[in-house]
Design a protein around this motif. Sequence first.
Motif, PDB file in Angstrom:
ATOM      1  N   TRP A 168      36.601  84.379 -18.352  1.00 54.19           N
ATOM      2  CA  TRP A 168      36.395  83.243 -17.507  1.00 54.19           C
ATOM      3  C   TRP A 168      37.102  81.866 -18.043  1.00 54.19           C
ATOM      4  N   GLN A 169      37.056  81.642 -19.258  1.00 53.38           N
ATOM      5  CA  GLN A 169      37.896  80.423 -19.701  1.00 53.38           C
ATOM      6  C   GLN A 169      39.220  80.606 -19.484  1.00 53.38           C
ATOM      7  N   ALA A 170      39.787  81.625 -19.922  1.00 54.21           N
ATOM      8  CA  ALA A 170      41.186  82.022 -19.684  1.00 54.21           C
ATOM      9  C   ALA A 170      41.722  81.739 -18.195  1.00 54.21           C
ATOM     10  N   LEU A 171      41.007  82.350 -17.688  1.00 53.44           N
ATOM     11  CA  LEU A 171      40.947  82.103 -15.916  1.00 53.44           C
ATOM     12  C   LEU A 171      41.227  80.871 -15.492  1.00 53.44           C
ATOM     13  N   ALA A 172      40.449  80.084 -16.259  1.00 55.78           N
ATOM     14  CA  ALA A 172      40.208  78.545 -15.776  1.00 55.78           C
ATOM     15  C   ALA A 172      41.499  77.670 -16.288  1.00 55.78           C
TER      16      ALA A 172
END
Length: 282
Positions: free
Chosen positions: A277-281
């Motif tokens: 989720w951090q990468a997709l944000a």
Amino acid sequence: MLTKLFAARPLPGARWEVLCEPTGTTVERAVIGGARADRVGHAFAIGYSTAIEALAGPGSAALCVTEDGGNHPRAIRTRLAGGRVTGEKKWATLADHAAHLLVVATEGDDDAGRPRLRVVRVRSDAPGVTLALSAAAFVPEIAHARVTLEAVAGEILPGDGYADYVKPFRTIEDIHVHAALVGYLIGVARHRGFPHHLVERLAMVAAALAALGAADPKAPATHVALAGAIAATTGVVAELEAAWAAAPDEEWTRWQRDRAILQVAGRARGERLARAWQALAT
């Protein structure tokens, strides 16, 4: 896949190797083989073996990573020198059934001070290989091995041992093992005449996992979708158990012993999902 899945029936007492489906993608074969199993341990073995095949190609093999210090790259002390591997692995699943061992070993550090890991394929019966078997408290049908290697010759596989094998295998294994377990639960539900909506939801998860088998195991989006599929399975399991508990049998007793496998590596999956989720944000 779904047609074969609904045609599959549990085969009580059969060895897990006999239950394996010979055609289809590795995930499809995991689902169908799981539906033929009469116990979680056999479904797990089918899921694990198909995951190994998805990682390293056809052939009976076991991945040997974990050592007494863990499975982080800096915990790997098994060494590769002169084409030979020396060291000890703590926990090699199904090594007793494998023709080859995929051994993660270090060649030392690179210029940045990071461990340089490689995967070496060695014969499980090669001179210098010793297996000491044990079983966990759950799925005791599946043996794990402490593997000792003394200057064992083998084939060095291409690529980085961690980035190309260990790291993606965590995702590949999750997809295949959960696919086999979903297949197993479909077999349980159909064999006992549980409500159709349980089978419908499990079939949906099976189809999703089959699609994820073709996705990039390193991609954050794959990890997010996989987390959703696993969560969906958890919800169905609770309802299925309520129906099963009303008419318990010998297989129910085994399930109560073995259901802990659903929580194995849960913390690692949670951390992987948070990073995704951090990468997709960004």
